[in-house]
Every structure is written in C-alpha cells, then in structure tokens.
Motif scaffolding. Structure first.
Motif, PDB file in Angstrom:
ATOM      1  N   SER A   4       0.446 -20.440 -42.601  1.00 46.38           N
ATOM      2  CA  SER A   4      -0.037 -20.179 -41.991  1.00 46.38           C
ATOM      3  C   SER A   4      -0.480 -18.746 -42.630  1.00 46.38           C
ATOM      4  CB  SER A   4       0.214 -19.204 -40.540  1.00 46.38           C
ATOM      5  OG  SER A   4       0.665 -19.638 -39.937  1.00 46.38           O
ATOM      6  N   THR A   5      -1.510 -17.642 -43.177  1.00 48.05           N
ATOM      7  CA  THR A   5      -1.617 -16.624 -44.042  1.00 48.05           C
ATOM      8  C   THR A   5      -0.897 -15.186 -43.270  1.00 48.05           C
ATOM      9  OG1 THR A   5      -3.800 -15.321 -43.324  1.00 48.05           O
ATOM     10  CG2 THR A   5      -3.490 -17.398 -44.970  1.00 48.05           C
ATOM     11  N   PRO A   6       0.019 -14.226 -44.157  1.00 54.68           N
ATOM     12  CA  PRO A   6      -0.183 -13.024 -43.799  1.00 54.68           C
ATOM     13  C   PRO A   6      -1.073 -12.167 -42.326  1.00 54.68           C
ATOM     14  CG  PRO A   6       0.580 -13.078 -45.499  1.00 54.68           C
ATOM     15  CD  PRO A   6      -1.344 -14.091 -45.142  1.00 54.68           C
ATOM     16  N   LEU A   7      -2.683 -12.480 -42.386  1.00 49.74           N
ATOM     17  CA  LEU A   7      -3.316 -12.153 -41.587  1.00 49.74           C
ATOM     18  C   LEU A   7      -3.642 -13.516 -40.618  1.00 49.74           C
ATOM     19  CD1 LEU A   7      -5.694 -11.165 -44.127  1.00 49.74           C
ATOM     20  CD2 LEU A   7      -4.528  -9.971 -42.617  1.00 49.74           C
ATOM     21  N   ARG A   8      -2.610 -13.993 -39.795  1.00 48.90           N
ATOM     22  CA  ARG A   8      -2.417 -14.819 -38.832  1.00 48.90           C
ATOM     23  C   ARG A   8      -3.030 -14.339 -37.631  1.00 48.90           C
ATOM     24  NH1 ARG A   8      -1.009 -20.515 -36.939  1.00 48.90           N
ATOM     25  NH2 ARG A   8      -1.146 -20.781 -34.680  1.00 48.90           N
ATOM     26  N   GLY A   9      -1.719 -13.282 -37.052  1.00 50.55           N
ATOM     27  CA  GLY A   9      -1.919 -12.286 -36.474  1.00 50.55           C
ATOM     28  C   GLY A   9      -2.804 -11.662 -36.046  1.00 50.55           C
ATOM     29  N   VAL A  10      -3.399 -11.268 -37.151  1.00 52.28           N
ATOM     30  CA  VAL A  10      -4.450 -10.681 -37.180  1.00 52.28           C
ATOM     31  C   VAL A  10      -5.899 -11.177 -36.231  1.00 52.28           C
ATOM     32  CG1 VAL A  10      -6.421  -8.828 -38.022  1.00 52.28           C
ATOM     33  CG2 VAL A  10      -4.417  -8.883 -38.417  1.00 52.28           C
ATOM     34  N   HIS A  11      -6.096 -11.868 -37.327  1.00 46.52           N
ATOM     35  CA  HIS A  11      -6.551 -13.222 -36.855  1.00 46.52           C
ATOM     36  C   HIS A  11      -7.358 -13.953 -34.660  1.00 46.52           C
ATOM     37  CE1 HIS A  11      -7.770 -13.127 -40.422  1.00 46.52           C
ATOM     38  NE2 HIS A  11      -6.988 -14.272 -40.917  1.00 46.52           N
ATOM     39  N   GLU A  12      -5.827 -14.066 -34.783  1.00 49.77           N
ATOM     40  CA  GLU A  12      -5.386 -14.542 -33.221  1.00 49.77           C
ATOM     41  C   GLU A  12      -5.931 -13.212 -32.279  1.00 49.77           C
ATOM     42  OE1 GLU A  12      -1.703 -17.278 -33.352  1.00 49.77           O
ATOM     43  OE2 GLU A  12      -1.811 -15.892 -33.189  1.00 49.77           O
ATOM     44  N   SER A  13      -5.819 -11.958 -32.704  1.00 49.68           N
ATOM     45  CA  SER A  13      -6.028 -11.221 -31.770  1.00 49.68           C
ATOM     46  C   SER A  13      -7.186 -10.604 -31.735  1.00 49.68           C
ATOM     47  CB  SER A  13      -5.331  -8.731 -32.404  1.00 49.68           C
ATOM     48  OG  SER A  13      -5.965  -9.059 -33.776  1.00 49.68           O
ATOM     49  N   LEU A  14      -7.935 -10.584 -32.405  1.00 49.71           N
ATOM     50  CA  LEU A  14      -9.069 -10.916 -32.845  1.00 49.71           C
ATOM     51  C   LEU A  14     -10.109 -11.880 -32.051  1.00 49.71           C
ATOM     52  CD1 LEU A  14     -10.191  -9.866 -36.386  1.00 49.71           C
ATOM     53  CD2 LEU A  14     -10.329  -8.482 -34.713  1.00 49.71           C
ATOM     54  N   GLY A  15      -9.604 -12.947 -31.954  1.00 48.60           N
ATOM     55  CA  GLY A  15     -10.286 -14.126 -30.499  1.00 48.60           C
ATOM     56  C   GLY A  15     -10.567 -15.446 -31.805  1.00 48.60           C
ATOM     57  N   ALA A  16     -10.288 -15.178 -32.713  1.00 48.39           N
ATOM     58  CA  ALA A  16     -10.782 -16.191 -33.877  1.00 48.39           C
ATOM     59  C   ALA A  16     -10.224 -17.736 -33.450  1.00 48.39           C
ATOM     60  CB  ALA A  16     -10.386 -16.327 -34.855  1.00 48.39           C
ATOM     61  N   THR A  17     -11.226 -18.582 -33.447  1.00 48.32           N
ATOM     62  CA  THR A  17     -11.144 -20.218 -33.720  1.00 48.32           C
ATOM     63  C   THR A  17     -10.659 -20.500 -35.051  1.00 48.32           C
ATOM     64  OG1 THR A  17     -12.919 -21.167 -32.429  1.00 48.32           O
ATOM     65  CG2 THR A  17     -11.675 -22.116 -32.957  1.00 48.32           C
ATOM     66  N   LEU A  18      -8.804 -20.892 -35.256  1.00 51.69           N
ATOM     67  CA  LEU A  18      -8.464 -21.355 -36.151  1.00 51.69           C
ATOM     68  C   LEU A  18      -8.472 -22.825 -35.833  1.00 51.69           C
ATOM     69  CD1 LEU A  18      -5.338 -19.274 -35.657  1.00 51.69           C
ATOM     70  CD2 LEU A  18      -6.848 -18.937 -36.453  1.00 51.69           C
ATOM     71  N   THR A  19      -7.848 -22.775 -37.623  1.00 54.01           N
ATOM     72  CA  THR A  19      -8.717 -24.404 -37.901  1.00 54.01           C
ATOM     73  C   THR A  19      -7.632 -24.444 -39.305  1.00 54.01           C
ATOM     74  OG1 THR A  19     -10.646 -26.609 -38.405  1.00 54.01           O
ATOM     75  CG2 THR A  19     -10.433 -24.163 -39.528  1.00 54.01           C
ATOM     76  N   ASP A  20      -7.864 -26.280 -39.322  1.00 55.53           N
ATOM     77  CA  ASP A  20      -6.785 -26.283 -40.546  1.00 55.53           C
ATOM     78  C   ASP A  20      -7.678 -26.634 -41.580  1.00 55.53           C
ATOM     79  OD1 ASP A  20      -4.540 -27.802 -40.662  1.00 55.53           O
ATOM     80  OD2 ASP A  20      -5.664 -29.068 -41.882  1.00 55.53           O
ATOM     81  N   PHE A  21      -7.150 -26.262 -42.789  1.00 52.49           N
ATOM     82  CA  PHE A  21      -8.146 -26.227 -43.754  1.00 52.49           C
ATOM     83  C   PHE A  21      -7.007 -26.121 -45.071  1.00 52.49           C
ATOM     84  CE2 PHE A  21     -10.383 -24.466 -47.610  1.00 52.49           C
ATOM     85  CZ  PHE A  21     -11.964 -25.301 -47.617  1.00 52.49           C
TER      86      PHE A  21
END
Length: 363
Positions: A4-21
């Motif tokens: 995970s990048t240091p910004l994962r928590g931000v992405h989750e709080s914004l409702g992002a759809t996460l994927t493995d890349f």
C-alpha cells in the motif's frame, strides 16, 4: 501480498475502488472514470503515483555510468532537466522505459515503473561497476503525487515557493510545497500540462489534502488508474507490459529517436540496436480508430482479409474523440495495403490507421 502507498487511507476515505497493480493496492476509480478523465482534460486531476520507483545514481562519473547503462545520452543533460529514455538488454529488448532527472552536477534520479524498478535498480548497480558512481534505490522512502490538467499550474502555485513559470517541460526543481520539501517535476503522462511532486512518505497525506483543498474551486478531482490509462492512450504514450516489453526494441515501438548512437563509448545493447536500426522492423506500432462502436481491447487480433496481421496492445473508448481507439503492432506489409479490421469476438470490425497521438492539447 499487495503493498500500500502512504495514501491508501485517503483513497479508502474517498470511496475509491482499489485494485492490485504491479503488486500494489491502487485506486482504480473514485466514482466515474469518464468524469475523472474529463476533469483532467478541462480542469485538473490528482493522482497517487507512489508505486513508481526512485533510484538515485550519484558520483563524479554518474552521467558517464548512465550513458553506458541506458540508451540515452544523459551526461549532457543540464542540471534541472529531464529526459525520457530506456534500459534494454543485450539483444535490444526493453527492460523498462524511464525518466531520468539530473538533480545537480553529480546526482541523477531515475524514475522507473512499479513493476520493474527492483530489476532496474539491480541492473544499474551491475552496469555502473568500474565507474565512480553509486546506485541507491530509495523507492520505499518517497511518495509521488501528480496534479495534471490545464489548471494544474494555478492550483500548485498557491502552495509553493517555486517559480512555476520558469519551470520548463521536462525539468525539475527543488522547492517547498504545502510546507514540505519536494522535488517538483513538469513531465506528465496524460497529454496535459502537469506536475509530479516527489516527497518523503510522511508528507504524502498533508500534501494530498492541501492540493485537494487548493483545487476545490478549480474543478480538481482525484483520479485513478482507469482515467490515467485512457488519458495516456489518447496521448499515444506507451505502457510497459502493453506496448513495451523485453521482446520489443525501441525501433519496433517507433521510439528509435531515444537511442543515441552518437554518444561516446559503448552501451548495453548497442550492437543489437544498430542492427535493428539498419535492417528496420517488420512490424510497427500504430494508432487505430474504430469505425463502429465496439472497442478493440488488449490482445485482440488485427486482421486483413481474414488473416491475422497484428495485435492490439491497448484499447478503450476515447472521451475526447467520441470513438473507440487502440494502439497495435501491425505488419508493415499489411499497413501498406490497408483494409484493416480488429477481430472482436469473431466479428471483423473495420478500423482506420492514424498517426499518434490521438489527442493533442491546445497550447
């Protein structure tokens, strides 16, 4: 296990759809990928690119070492400037495409793709032996945040002491952004003006939040990998693993211009690339625009009169053109004859060959 990048928590709080890349959990989209794409074309988008690699080459002979290790002529770069280049193997196959920044007289930063930076770091360490230069992979220390789009300069200007008007395309400068030390680059992968901000990991979240707030009234939106992919495709920019691989030379990809045979000394892959330059290639990377609405996708066959003459490397609906577009490797002979189609689930869908890029921003 994905990183995970240091910004994962931000992405989750914004409702992002996460994927493995490339072994990383990355935001694919935050909502509508077409809205994110269009925001970058009309205003600005905010990207987390912290999965990319930052490899430093330092020492009195750092430039000469990179001249030997890579296909470009990096020792002639002025401090503060950048160059797109590649690292190839002995047979001329592309191991990765890179941006190299010369930070000062004896220090370079090599930015590599997420899937390849460990390999690039190992190869560079091996190739600089015998030169007065040291290679340090600092990828785990750095976050990378990009703001891209026609309003990116005005958004960033509100947060930095750097003179953005003096920062040219393919250049880099050290400055303070939102109170944090940063390396500010002006390169981009979207076809728009924009900036890449390299900061230590602990500054990533405050930097992201400051940019989001500064750009709120300017139409800035967070943008994920889906929008980044359609933006770079419209801009005709290659993606490693699609258009580029160890089985492909820079000349196959139409990027022979990055190979500098005129630099002094030998470099890895030189002999093979000289042969590729002399004898030419049997296939060529081209742009395709579909006449219908069906989308050519990665891996689909390009055909002529029912015979397979190529393969699609990337394809998507184009928001800017309003038609499906693709890049593909196609046999030279078939290109000369024309009448190409893409096999989409057994249906031969006609396409037109066009020059790349598909999209150019207005100056």
């Amino acid at each position: 296990m994905s990183r995970s990048t240091p910004l994962r928590g931000v992405h989750e709080s914004l409702g992002a759809t996460l994927t493995d890349f490339a072994g990383w959990q990355m935001p694919l989209r935050y909502g509508s990928e077409s809205a994110e794409h269009n925001a970058v074309r009309t205003a600005a988008g905010l990207f987390d690119l912290s999965h990319m690699g930052e490899i430093f080459v330092v020492g009195p002979q750092a430039g000469e070492a990179l001249d030997h290790a890579l296909v470009g002529h990096l020792s002639v770069l002025a401090p503060g400037r950048a160059r797109y280049t590649m690292i190839v193997n002995e047979t001329g196959g592309i191991l990765d495409d890179l941006i190299v920044y010369r930070l000062d007289e004896d220090q370079y930063m090599v930015v590599a793709n997420a899937s390849n930076y460990a390999l690039v770091a190992r190869e560079l360490a091996e190739r600089v032996r015998g030169y007065d230069a040291q290679v340090t992979d600092r990828s785990d220390e750095y976050a990378l945040v990009a703001v891209q789009g026609p309003r990116s300069a005005e958004i960033l200007a509100a947060l930095t002491d750097a003179d953005l008007d003096e920062l040219k395309y393919y250049a880099i400068v050290a400055g303070i952004v939102a109170g944090a030390p940063a390396l500010i680059a002006r390169t981009g992968y979207t076809g728009e003006d924009g900036f890449e901000l390299f900061v230590l990991n602990e500054h990533a979240v405050p930097l992201w939040n400051a940019l989001a707030e500064a750009g709120r009234d300017a139409g800035l939106v967070p943008a994920g990998l889906s929008a980044r992919d359609t933006l770079r495709l419209e801009a005709g920019m290659p993606l490693y693993g699609n258009e580029l691989s160890a089985a492909i030379t820079p000349f196959d990809a139409g990027l022979g211009r990055v190979v500098r045979f005129d630099k002094p000394g030998d470099f890895v892959g030189k002999a093979a690339l000289e042969r590729a330059a002399e004898y030419g290639t049997k296939r060529r990377l081209v742009g395709l625009v579909a006449r219908g609405r069906r989308v050519p996708r990665h891996g689909y066959s390009v055909t002529r009169e029912g015979a397979v003459v190529g393969e699609v490397t990337s394809g998507a609906p184009s928001q800017s053109l309003g038609r499906p577009i693709a890049m593909a490797y196609v046999d030279e002979g078939a290109l000369e004859k024309g009448g190409l189609a893409v096999d989409i689930r057994g249906s031969q869908e006609p396409v037109d060959v066009v020059d790349l890029p598909f999209y150019r921003r207005s100056k």
